[in-house]
Motif scaffolding. Structure first.
Motif, PDB file in Angstrom:
ATOM      1  N   ARG A  21     -51.191  76.208  57.591  1.00 34.94           N
ATOM      2  CA  ARG A  21     -51.513  74.765  58.012  1.00 34.94           C
ATOM      3  C   ARG A  21     -51.815  74.826  59.329  1.00 34.94           C
ATOM      4  O   ARG A  21     -51.197  74.350  60.393  1.00 34.94           O
ATOM      5  CB  ARG A  21     -50.350  73.881  57.766  1.00 34.94           C
ATOM      6  N   GLY A  22     -53.296  75.408  59.548  1.00 36.03           N
ATOM      7  CA  GLY A  22     -53.744  75.480  60.819  1.00 36.03           C
ATOM      8  C   GLY A  22     -54.602  76.506  61.141  1.00 36.03           C
ATOM      9  O   GLY A  22     -55.085  77.390  60.032  1.00 36.03           O
ATOM     10  N   ASN A  23     -55.508  76.862  62.097  1.00 35.72           N
ATOM     11  CA  ASN A  23     -56.347  77.841  62.236  1.00 35.72           C
ATOM     12  C   ASN A  23     -55.667  79.343  61.915  1.00 35.72           C
ATOM     13  O   ASN A  23     -54.629  79.473  62.436  1.00 35.72           O
ATOM     14  CB  ASN A  23     -57.016  77.774  63.547  1.00 35.72           C
ATOM     15  N   THR A  24     -56.538  80.310  61.365  1.00 30.64           N
ATOM     16  CA  THR A  24     -55.934  81.316  60.786  1.00 30.64           C
ATOM     17  C   THR A  24     -55.876  82.615  61.647  1.00 30.64           C
ATOM     18  O   THR A  24     -55.324  83.606  61.274  1.00 30.64           O
ATOM     19  CB  THR A  24     -56.578  81.746  59.266  1.00 30.64           C
ATOM     20  N   ASN A  25     -56.328  82.519  62.769  1.00 29.37           N
ATOM     21  CA  ASN A  25     -56.728  83.743  63.593  1.00 29.37           C
ATOM     22  C   ASN A  25     -55.230  84.137  64.147  1.00 29.37           C
ATOM     23  O   ASN A  25     -54.914  85.400  63.878  1.00 29.37           O
ATOM     24  CB  ASN A  25     -57.263  83.367  64.851  1.00 29.37           C
ATOM     25  N   ALA A  26     -54.137  83.516  64.430  1.00 25.09           N
ATOM     26  CA  ALA A  26     -53.092  83.975  64.991  1.00 25.09           C
ATOM     27  C   ALA A  26     -52.296  84.594  63.928  1.00 25.09           C
ATOM     28  O   ALA A  26     -51.599  85.550  63.849  1.00 25.09           O
ATOM     29  CB  ALA A  26     -52.118  82.815  65.651  1.00 25.09           C
ATOM     30  N   PRO A  27     -52.300  83.992  62.717  1.00 28.24           N
ATOM     31  CA  PRO A  27     -51.570  84.456  61.390  1.00 28.24           C
ATOM     32  C   PRO A  27     -52.252  85.853  61.020  1.00 28.24           C
ATOM     33  O   PRO A  27     -51.466  86.928  60.644  1.00 28.24           O
ATOM     34  CB  PRO A  27     -51.851  83.445  60.309  1.00 28.24           C
ATOM     35  N   VAL A  28     -53.492  85.978  61.515  1.00 22.14           N
ATOM     36  CA  VAL A  28     -54.117  87.255  60.861  1.00 22.14           C
ATOM     37  C   VAL A  28     -53.506  88.396  61.878  1.00 22.14           C
ATOM     38  O   VAL A  28     -53.414  89.570  61.447  1.00 22.14           O
ATOM     39  CB  VAL A  28     -55.573  87.223  60.896  1.00 22.14           C
ATOM     40  N   VAL A  29     -53.489  88.154  63.058  1.00 22.76           N
ATOM     41  CA  VAL A  29     -53.083  89.012  64.149  1.00 22.76           C
ATOM     42  C   VAL A  29     -51.331  89.469  63.704  1.00 22.76           C
ATOM     43  O   VAL A  29     -50.958  90.541  63.814  1.00 22.76           O
ATOM     44  CB  VAL A  29     -52.860  88.435  65.594  1.00 22.76           C
ATOM     45  N   MET A  30     -50.516  88.274  63.484  1.00 18.35           N
ATOM     46  CA  MET A  30     -49.165  88.762  62.828  1.00 18.35           C
ATOM     47  C   MET A  30     -49.226  89.631  61.671  1.00 18.35           C
ATOM     48  O   MET A  30     -48.781  90.809  61.613  1.00 18.35           O
ATOM     49  CB  MET A  30     -48.791  87.392  62.358  1.00 18.35           C
ATOM     50  N   ILE A  31     -50.514  89.241  60.628  1.00 11.02           N
ATOM     51  CA  ILE A  31     -50.458  90.207  59.549  1.00 11.02           C
ATOM     52  C   ILE A  31     -50.827  91.701  59.921  1.00 11.02           C
ATOM     53  O   ILE A  31     -50.311  92.761  59.192  1.00 11.02           O
ATOM     54  CB  ILE A  31     -51.519  89.641  58.559  1.00 11.02           C
ATOM     55  N   GLY A  32     -51.607  91.847  60.987  1.00 10.91           N
ATOM     56  CA  GLY A  32     -51.842  93.202  61.386  1.00 10.91           C
ATOM     57  C   GLY A  32     -50.736  94.102  61.922  1.00 10.91           C
ATOM     58  O   GLY A  32     -50.444  95.059  61.701  1.00 10.91           O
ATOM     59  N   GLU A  33     -49.967  93.069  62.645  1.00 13.16           N
ATOM     60  CA  GLU A  33     -48.748  93.694  63.435  1.00 13.16           C
ATOM     61  C   GLU A  33     -47.781  94.108  62.280  1.00 13.16           C
ATOM     62  O   GLU A  33     -47.132  95.191  62.099  1.00 13.16           O
ATOM     63  CB  GLU A  33     -48.031  92.745  64.259  1.00 13.16           C
ATOM     64  N   LYS A  34     -47.712  93.179  61.392  1.00 16.82           N
ATOM     65  CA  LYS A  34     -46.787  93.487  60.143  1.00 16.82           C
ATOM     66  C   LYS A  34     -47.193  94.912  59.236  1.00 16.82           C
ATOM     67  O   LYS A  34     -46.341  95.537  58.669  1.00 16.82           O
ATOM     68  CB  LYS A  34     -46.250  92.327  59.209  1.00 16.82           C
ATOM     69  N   ALA A  35     -48.603  94.744  59.238  1.00 16.70           N
ATOM     70  CA  ALA A  35     -49.193  96.055  58.281  1.00 16.70           C
ATOM     71  C   ALA A  35     -48.840  97.168  59.077  1.00 16.70           C
ATOM     72  O   ALA A  35     -48.658  98.137  58.168  1.00 16.70           O
ATOM     73  CB  ALA A  35     -50.375  95.624  58.185  1.00 16.70           C
ATOM     74  N   ALA A  36     -48.943  97.340  60.121  1.00 19.17           N
ATOM     75  CA  ALA A  36     -48.585  98.516  61.009  1.00 19.17           C
ATOM     76  C   ALA A  36     -47.200  98.968  60.806  1.00 19.17           C
ATOM     77  O   ALA A  36     -47.041 100.026  60.769  1.00 19.17           O
ATOM     78  CB  ALA A  36     -48.729  98.375  62.514  1.00 19.17           C
ATOM     79  N   ASP A  37     -46.360  98.004  60.706  1.00 18.84           N
ATOM     80  CA  ASP A  37     -44.919  98.211  60.679  1.00 18.84           C
ATOM     81  C   ASP A  37     -44.654  98.903  59.332  1.00 18.84           C
ATOM     82  O   ASP A  37     -43.780  99.702  59.074  1.00 18.84           O
ATOM     83  CB  ASP A  37     -44.013  97.174  60.941  1.00 18.84           C
ATOM     84  N   PHE A  38     -45.243  98.368  58.212  1.00 19.64           N
ATOM     85  CA  PHE A  38     -45.249  98.674  56.801  1.00 19.64           C
ATOM     86  C   PHE A  38     -45.555 100.044  56.732  1.00 19.64           C
ATOM     87  O   PHE A  38     -44.872 100.906  56.214  1.00 19.64           O
ATOM     88  CB  PHE A  38     -45.769  97.818  55.999  1.00 19.64           C
ATOM     89  N   ILE A  39     -46.805 100.527  57.303  1.00 24.06           N
ATOM     90  CA  ILE A  39     -47.143 102.032  57.149  1.00 24.06           C
ATOM     91  C   ILE A  39     -46.254 102.809  58.075  1.00 24.06           C
ATOM     92  O   ILE A  39     -46.036 103.862  57.558  1.00 24.06           O
ATOM     93  CB  ILE A  39     -48.659 101.747  57.942  1.00 24.06           C
ATOM     94  N   LYS A  40     -45.763 102.419  59.128  1.00 21.07           N
ATOM     95  CA  LYS A  40     -44.959 103.315  59.892  1.00 21.07           C
ATOM     96  C   LYS A  40     -43.695 103.571  59.170  1.00 21.07           C
ATOM     97  O   LYS A  40     -43.087 104.522  59.026  1.00 21.07           O
ATOM     98  CB  LYS A  40     -44.639 102.620  61.173  1.00 21.07           C
ATOM     99  N   GLU A  41     -43.297 102.329  58.341  1.00 19.56           N
ATOM    100  CA  GLU A  41     -41.943 102.846  57.572  1.00 19.56           C
ATOM    101  C   GLU A  41     -42.209 103.511  56.481  1.00 19.56           C
ATOM    102  O   GLU A  41     -41.441 104.472  56.110  1.00 19.56           O
ATOM    103  CB  GLU A  41     -41.401 101.182  57.225  1.00 19.56           C
TER     104      GLU A  41
END
Length: 585
Positions: A558-578
């Motif tokens: 519910r709102g512009n999606t740029n900030a959530p996509v940054v968050m998705i990138g941060e989480k993806a990096a952690d998933f990969i590292k894990e």
């Protein structure tokens, strides 16, 4: 025609910026072009150096033992991408994919083109380098809903909030003194956030309060109106490309290939993603290999297209094009976007100071509003931009792409006979939870051909009826004390297209909505969690392939999606590292 002349001026300025791009003013901020030969092998290949791809590459290469190849179809973000006042000049340029959607159910009779434009960034930073910088995370209930859909609590609000906090820095002590703001925002991240604190913003907020709405400090966690946050720091745009790649630009383990188009993901006979094929700007084909994973972060439109060209998608559609099916998944379906309706209000000037060029159209106020006042989440968003009638003429003709006749009429109604003219408040009423869905399909086997994009706006008519309610709830703002004092009045926008209906009636506003609606280019959902990828963003039916961008959203935020996509990138990096931590321990 005034609007036509404005368009010519805009194009002339765009041409000037193209010449400036030859000077490569931003090159020192980001990694240089890598010299990569066909057959080269990396631990990870990331497709797309946009909003999330830049984040992932930066995070992974913090470990010097990990090698990353980041491939971007565009080039460096240009000088104007860093300048908030120049935001309008990036659309329809070489930094935009310049896609056009297929004809829609509703002809856009108030626009010069009947089919919607699809605005997507084609440069380092992707769409974060050309959007309007409105910072919005969505509502906490969005992420709690995601967690329920994928049956994984790592996606609920409590667990994604630290990633949001990590990426931003708010240089506003008064804002951070609020209990909610201190809890929800950081001051050490890479993306700067600016708040418009000029006096007239308070006048606008007082009008919202007079209408019975709460005035809140943190627009993310509360329903109501507030001062707007924009991703601007020290007067410059803070997009992902520069902000996340600048700290990594000298790392020997990060190679960035620019102006290179990935045409296919390669798999072995056990369905492991083993690399990609790519086409350079001089026509050379590169075969590039990934030891650990291929990560697709090309955005909801291009990620879906690449997966389908690589054999991942709806079996029937792929087989009809003689594509070998690797995994039968609903790729390209569930395309979502926010849709908005613009409401222009003419008024006498409300600020003694001229519009600050660092805040471009001076977006002073944002609102998250629910029709049911007891509801915990918002139904719609209002984004208000304040500027002189002359400036709004350019945005009407270029950004909104309304017909020249409509833009001329709006200008004359706002400007009047007064040589100085009036100011305007243009407010987008944004449907935050649309029911309508579109889809992305292949047009051919040619990877260089744009996909068929069916945006699906108003495919569910409930969205039209909802927007009518939202408009009718907002427009009484012209009757508040402050707006009456400055002579505010609604401006007819359709140039007579809706005169067959009684002004102010439901039918009139339905006509108005289908005439002037605009998509916000917040495309998401085409590789959704739960149907195409799992909760760790791994693609079902194959191994060593992950998708990490707005396409993985099961439901749009519910709102512009740029900030959530940054968050998705941060989480993806952690998933990969894990997943690979034992390899590098």
């Amino acid at each position: 025609m005034l609007a036509a002349s404005a368009m010519e001026i805009m194009r002339t300025i765009q041409t000037g910026f193209q010449y400036l791009a030859l000077m490569q003013f931003t090159a020192y901020l980001i990694p240089p072009q890598a010299n990569v030969q066909s057959g080269a092998t990396y631990d990870y290949i990331i497709v797309g150096a946009g909003t999330s791809g830049s984040v992932i590459a930066s995070q992974l290469t913090e470990d010097p033992h990990i090698s990353v190849l980041l491939i971007e179809a565009g080039g460096d973000a240009p000088l104007e991408s860093t300048m908030p006042a120049a935001v309008a000049f990036l659309k329809n340029s070489s930094y935009d994919w310049n896609y056009i959607a297929e004809p829609d159910l509703h002809s856009k009779q108030c626009h010069r083109r009947s089919s919607p434009e699809v605005i997507l960034g084609k440069m380092l930073g992707g769409t974060s380098s050309l959007d309007y910088m409105v910072y919005s995370r969505g509502h906490p209930t969005d992420y709690d809903n995601w967690a329920k859909i994928v049956k994984d609590p790592t996606w609920n609000w409590e667990n994604v909030l630290p990633y949001f906090k990590k990426s931003v820095k708010v240089d506003d002590e008064n804002f951070l003194k609020s209990a909610d703001s201190a809890k929800n925002y950081g001051s050490d991240g890479l993306i700067g956030l600016t708040i418009d604190n000029r006096d007239y913003v308070n006048n606008l907020l007082e009008s919202c309060s007079e209408m019975g709405y709460d005035i809140v400090t943190d627009p993310e966690s509360s329903i109501g109106y507030s001062k707007m946050l924009v991703s601007i720091g020290e007067g410059e745009r803070h997009g992902s490309g520069i902000m996340f790649l600048k700290p990594a630009k000298d790392r020997k383990n990060l190679h960035v290939l620019k102006n290179t188009f990935v045409t296919k993901i390669n798999f072995d006979d056990k369905r492991n993603a083993i690399g990609v094929e790519a086409l350079t700007e001089d026509g050379k084909t590169l075969i590039l290999k990934a030891k650990n994973e291929v990560v697709v972060a090309a955005g909801a439109i291009n990620s879906a297209k690449l997966l389908m060209l690589s054999g991942i998608g709806p079996k029937k559609d792929l087989e009809s094009r003689k594509i070998k099916v690797i995994s039968d998944l609903p790729v390209g379906q569930n395309l979502q976007d926010h849709v908005s309706v613009m409401i222009p209000i003419a008024m006498e000037t409300i600020a003694e100071q001229p519009v600050d060029p660092h805040v471009y159209l001076a977006p002073p106020v944002i609102g998250y509003v629910a029709l049911d006042k007891s509801q915990k989440y918002p139904d719609y968003e209002t984004v208000s931009f304040y500027a002189h009638a002359r400036q709004l003429l350019y945005y009407c003709a270029y950004s909104y792409a309304f017909t020249y006749h409509i833009c001329d009429d709006i200008y004359m109604l706002m400007h009047g006979q007064d040589e100085i003219g009036k100011m305007g408040l243009m407010t987008d009423i944004v449907h935050l939870n649309p029911k309508s869905r579109g889809e992305v399909k292949l047009k051919s086997l040619n990877p260089m051909e744009p996909p068929a994009i069916h945006v699906g706006y108003f495919s569910n008519e409930d969205d039209i009826n909802d927007l009518v309610k939202y408009i009718q709830e907002f427009i009484p703002i012209v009757n508040t004390t402050f707006f009456r004092r400055i002579g505010a009045e609604l401006v007819e926008t359709t140039s007579g297209s809706c005169y067959d209906f009684e002004a102010g009636s439901d039918d009139y506003w339905r006509c108005y909505t289908t005439c002037v609606y605009t998509g916000l280019n917040d495309y998401s959902g085409t590789c959704a969690m739960g149907s195409v990828v799992d909760s760790k963003l791994r693609v079902y039916g194959v191994q060593k392939l992950r998708v990490a961008d707005a396409s993985i959203m099961p439901v749009i935020t519910r709102g512009n999606t740029n900030a959530p996509v940054v968050m998705i990138g941060e989480k993806a990096a952690d998933f990969i590292k894990e997943d690979y931590k034992t390899k590098y321990c």
